[in-house]
Write a protein that holds these residues in place. Structure first.
Motif, mmCIF file in Angstrom:
data_model
loop_
_atom_site.group_PDB
_atom_site.id
_atom_site.type_symbol
_atom_site.label_atom_id
_atom_site.label_comp_id
_atom_site.label_asym_id
_atom_site.label_seq_id
_atom_site.Cartn_x
_atom_site.Cartn_y
_atom_site.Cartn_z
ATOM 1 N N GLY A 1 0.816 -1.211 0.000
ATOM 2 C CA GLY A 1 0.000 0.000 0.000
ATOM 3 C C GLY A 1 0.844 1.252 0.000
ATOM 4 N N ASP A 2 0.220 2.348 0.395
ATOM 5 C CA ASP A 2 0.918 3.632 0.447
ATOM 6 C C ASP A 2 1.916 3.641 1.601
ATOM 7 N N ILE A 3 3.062 4.245 1.362
ATOM 8 C CA ILE A 3 4.069 4.399 2.407
ATOM 9 C C ILE A 3 3.737 5.664 3.191
ATOM 10 N N ILE A 4 3.522 5.491 4.491
ATOM 11 C CA ILE A 4 3.195 6.605 5.374
ATOM 12 C C ILE A 4 4.472 6.991 6.124
ATOM 13 N N ILE A 5 4.892 8.240 5.995
ATOM 14 C CA ILE A 5 6.122 8.708 6.628
ATOM 15 C C ILE A 5 5.785 9.833 7.596
ATOM 16 N N ARG A 6 6.300 9.711 8.813
ATOM 17 C CA ARG A 6 6.076 10.722 9.849
ATOM 18 C C ARG A 6 7.424 11.110 10.457
ATOM 19 N N GLN A 7 7.505 12.351 10.884
ATOM 20 C CA GLN A 7 8.713 12.824 11.540
ATOM 21 C C GLN A 7 8.553 12.657 13.051
ATOM 22 N N THR A 8 9.585 12.106 13.699
ATOM 23 C CA THR A 8 9.553 11.915 15.142
ATOM 24 C C THR A 8 10.041 13.180 15.842
ATOM 25 N N ASN A 9 9.935 13.197 17.157
ATOM 26 C CA ASN A 9 10.353 14.374 17.936
ATOM 27 C C ASN A 9 11.840 14.679 17.790
ATOM 28 N N ASP A 10 12.656 13.652 17.566
ATOM 29 C CA ASP A 10 14.096 13.892 17.435
ATOM 30 C C ASP A 10 14.519 14.256 16.014
ATOM 31 N N GLY A 11 13.557 14.392 15.105
ATOM 32 C CA GLY A 11 13.866 14.847 13.754
ATOM 33 C C GLY A 11 14.031 13.746 12.721
ATOM 34 N N THR A 12 14.121 12.507 13.149
ATOM 35 C CA THR A 12 14.231 11.425 12.176
ATOM 36 C C THR A 12 12.867 11.136 11.579
ATOM 37 N N THR B 1 8.626 -1.435 8.432
ATOM 38 C CA THR B 1 8.962 -0.081 8.860
ATOM 39 C C THR B 1 10.424 0.198 8.562
ATOM 40 N N ALA B 2 10.741 1.466 8.458
ATOM 41 C CA ALA B 2 12.124 1.891 8.269
ATOM 42 C C ALA B 2 12.255 3.308 8.808
ATOM 43 N N SER B 3 13.471 3.667 9.201
ATOM 44 C CA SER B 3 13.717 5.037 9.668
ATOM 45 C C SER B 3 15.007 5.548 9.042
ATOM 46 N N ALA B 4 15.058 6.853 8.867
ATOM 47 C CA ALA B 4 16.230 7.509 8.283
ATOM 48 C C ALA B 4 16.141 9.003 8.578
ATOM 49 N N ARG B 5 17.152 9.740 8.107
ATOM 50 C CA ARG B 5 17.194 11.182 8.364
ATOM 51 C C ARG B 5 16.299 11.976 7.430
ATOM 52 N N THR B 6 15.991 11.403 6.254
ATOM 53 C CA THR B 6 15.155 12.125 5.295
ATOM 54 C C THR B 6 13.992 11.246 4.840
ATOM 55 N N LYS B 7 12.944 11.905 4.334
ATOM 56 C CA LYS B 7 11.794 11.174 3.813
ATOM 57 C C LYS B 7 12.179 10.313 2.617
ATOM 58 N N ILE B 8 13.019 10.877 1.768
ATOM 59 C CA ILE B 8 13.436 10.145 0.559
ATOM 60 C C ILE B 8 14.198 8.875 0.939
ATOM 61 N N ALA B 9 15.059 8.965 1.947
ATOM 62 C CA ALA B 9 15.820 7.785 2.376
ATOM 63 C C ALA B 9 14.897 6.721 2.954
ATOM 64 N N VAL B 10 13.891 7.120 3.706
ATOM 65 C CA VAL B 10 12.923 6.160 4.253
ATOM 66 C C VAL B 10 12.185 5.475 3.115
ATOM 67 N N ASP B 11 11.706 6.266 2.168
ATOM 68 C CA ASP B 11 10.986 5.725 1.016
ATOM 69 C C ASP B 11 11.858 4.733 0.246
ATOM 70 N N ARG B 12 13.108 5.110 0.019
ATOM 71 C CA ARG B 12 14.044 4.258 -0.711
ATOM 72 C C ARG B 12 14.290 2.941 0.038
ATOM 73 N N LYS B 13 14.504 3.044 1.360
ATOM 74 C CA LYS B 13 14.745 1.840 2.161
ATOM 75 C C LYS B 13 13.581 0.866 2.061
ATOM 76 N N LEU B 14 12.379 1.386 2.221
ATOM 77 C CA LEU B 14 11.210 0.511 2.180
ATOM 78 C C LEU B 14 11.020 -0.114 0.805
ATOM 79 N N LYS B 15 11.169 0.690 -0.227
ATOM 80 C CA LYS B 15 10.977 0.153 -1.582
ATOM 81 C C LYS B 15 12.042 -0.877 -1.959
ATOM 82 N N GLN B 16 13.230 -0.753 -1.384
ATOM 83 C CA GLN B 16 14.267 -1.752 -1.638
ATOM 84 C C GLN B 16 14.002 -3.046 -0.865
#
Length: 163
Positions: A12-23, A41-56
């Motif tokens: 489905g759609d990838i839902i990305i949220r920013q946490t309190n610490d900025g990740t 799930t995946a976490s990273a410093r940027t939205k694009i990196a999270v999206d890339r991690k999940l899609k890979q």
């Protein structure tokens, strides 16, 4: 109107949220080829990196869940090895805590593999598991419950596990 169900092998759609610490933390639901709905799930410093991690990772996760029946000649130790390979895929996405994984490996190596390791999966019948559990419960009931829980929840049992 209900949301359309995911087709097997899709996500489905990838839902990305920013946490309190900025990740950024991303979450996506996917459906295995067998039709089971799972979450990655995946976490990273940027939205694009999270999206890339999940899609890979998604094609790998979907492919890893492809089930085929356990051959009757397979031993319990072979089944456990395959199950551990699959479980290790969950560690990078934090779907399973490293401490939990280490405890599962310890219980497998110390208790279940010595008891059932060389047995073919077709030989591991409920009465054999019950006898082992009863014997272990006499010695240490909390440990016996944990080992039984691992055996039940982990799909290592011959009727539900797939290679």
């Amino acid at each position: 109107m209900a949301r359309p169900q995911l087709t097997p092998g899709s996500w489905g759609d990838i839902i990305i949220r920013q946490t309190n610490d900025g990740t950024f933390v991303g979450r996506v639901y996917y459906r295995t080829l067998e039709g089971t709905r799972r979450e990655a799930t995946a976490s990273a410093r940027t939205k694009i990196a999270v999206d890339r991690k999940l899609k890979q990772r998604l094609p790998e996760l979907i492919a890893a869940t492809t089930a085929s029946p356990v051959p009757p000649s397979a031993t319990f130790s072979e089944v456990v090895a395959k199950w551990l390979e699959y479980e290790e895929l969950k560690l990078p996405d934090h779907q399973k805590a490293r401490g939990t994984h280490a405890e599962h490996v310890r219980m497998l190596k110390r208790h279940l593999l010595p008891a059932f390791g060389d047995a073919q999966v077709t030989e591991i019948v409920p009465s054999r598991v019950f006898d082992y559990y009863t014997e272990m419960a006499r010695a240490h009931a909390p440990l016996a419950r944990n080992v039984k829980g691992l055996l039940n929840r982990s799909s290592i049992t011959p009727s539900t596990w797939a290679t």
